[in-house]
Design an enzyme around this catalytic site. Structure first.
Site, mmCIF file in Angstrom:
data_model
loop_
_atom_site.group_PDB
_atom_site.id
_atom_site.type_symbol
_atom_site.label_atom_id
_atom_site.label_comp_id
_atom_site.label_asym_id
_atom_site.label_seq_id
_atom_site.Cartn_x
_atom_site.Cartn_y
_atom_site.Cartn_z
ATOM 1 N N LYS A 108 81.059 19.772 25.558
ATOM 2 C CA LYS A 108 80.348 18.896 26.465
ATOM 3 C C LYS A 108 79.955 17.416 25.901
ATOM 4 O O LYS A 108 79.446 17.464 24.798
ATOM 5 C CB LYS A 108 78.859 19.530 26.808
ATOM 6 C CG LYS A 108 78.570 19.428 28.204
ATOM 7 C CD LYS A 108 77.260 20.241 28.452
ATOM 8 C CE LYS A 108 76.912 19.995 29.769
ATOM 9 N NZ LYS A 108 75.306 20.516 29.894
HETATM 10 O O1 G3P Z 1 73.483 21.464 33.699
HETATM 11 C C1 G3P Z 1 72.368 20.337 33.653
HETATM 12 C C2 G3P Z 1 71.062 20.814 33.874
HETATM 13 O O2 G3P Z 1 70.848 21.485 32.748
HETATM 14 C C3 G3P Z 1 70.133 19.819 33.940
HETATM 15 O O3 G3P Z 1 69.315 20.399 34.928
HETATM 16 O O4 G3P Z 1 66.888 20.584 36.119
HETATM 17 O O5 G3P Z 1 67.172 19.519 33.780
HETATM 18 O O6 G3P Z 1 68.235 18.452 35.738
HETATM 19 P P1 G3P Z 1 67.876 19.688 35.068
#
Ligand code: G3P
Length: 220
Positions: free
Chosen positions: A83
């Site tokens: 990634k």
């Molecule tokens: O896949 C990306 C994710 O981990 C981000 O999620 O909820 O931290 O915006 P969030």
């Protein structure tokens, strides 16, 4: 649509993988920090549990160090997808890693322009962050729709749209409606997708009516 789990918690992955619902896993540095575990060990354990792509993120910001980190991550297992952030160095690393036969997930994507660049760099996955756009009163799902429309104009694009920062079952349904190839979600969202109060109450009624018959299927 493929379902990835967005977590670095191995026990969560084990439980969902056991049901057969997990096509892959995404992690990020925040999720790894939350697990309190050593990154490379966690990725190795996840790769043992899940056959599909397991995204493991580089933490360097310059091309050379990104490439060295990518080498370490790719050595863990062939199903590691490196990634990289959507930066100039990240795109350069994406091009180099995919050119060498590796998988790359380009992350932190917040615009259609960025998604086009990720595809041009040969990304295996492009990760638009739906929830984080919604948090800023921008329509995250409109971005998924936009990217899907643009990619459909160019059948040669192999890059899969991975809807990330998913916060609810409705996000998953909308991403599927827009044609995202993958949704990555916390285990909680997958559990919320399974459960429905009418399923629960309907099952309770069926089972209590069945009990009144005194029968057992196992007795034939
Ligand atoms: O896949 C990306 C994710 O981990 C981000 O999620 O909820 O931290 O915006 P969030």
């Amino acid at each position: 649509m493929k379902f990835f789990l967005d977590t670095a918690d191995v026990s969560e992955i084990r439980a969902m993988a056991d049901i057969g619902l997990v096509d892959g896993v995404t992690t990020n540095p925040t999720l790894v920090a939350r697990s309190g575990r050593k990154f490379v060990e966690v990725v190795r354990e996840i790769c043992d549990l899940v056959r599909g792509p397991v995204s493991a993120e580089v933490t360097a910001t310059d091309f050379d160090t990104m490439m060295r980190e990518a080498e370490v991550l790719r050595r863990i297992s062939p199903n590691v997808a490196v990634k990289v952030p959507l930066t100039a160095d990240g795109l350069k690393a994406c091009r180099a890693i995919t050119g060498d036969g590796g998988m790359v997930n380009v992350t932190l994507v917040f615009s259609a322009a960025q998604a086009i660049l990720a595809a041009k760099a040969g990304a295996t996955f492009v990760s638009p962050f739906v929830g984080r756009l919604d948090d800023l009163s921008h329509d995250g799902m409109a971005l998924i729709d936009d990217i899907a429309t643009i990619f459909a104009n160019y059948p040669a694009i192999q890059t899969e749209i991975l809807a990330a920062s998913i916060r609810s079952p409705l996000h998953v349904v909308d991403a599927a409606r827009m044609g995202a190839h993958v949704a990555t979600m916390p285990a909680k969202v997958m559990e919320q997708m399974i459960s429905h109060p009418l399923t629960r109450s309907g099952l309770e009624t069926f089972l209590s009516d069945w009990a009144k018959t005194g029968q057992s299927i196992l007795e034939g």
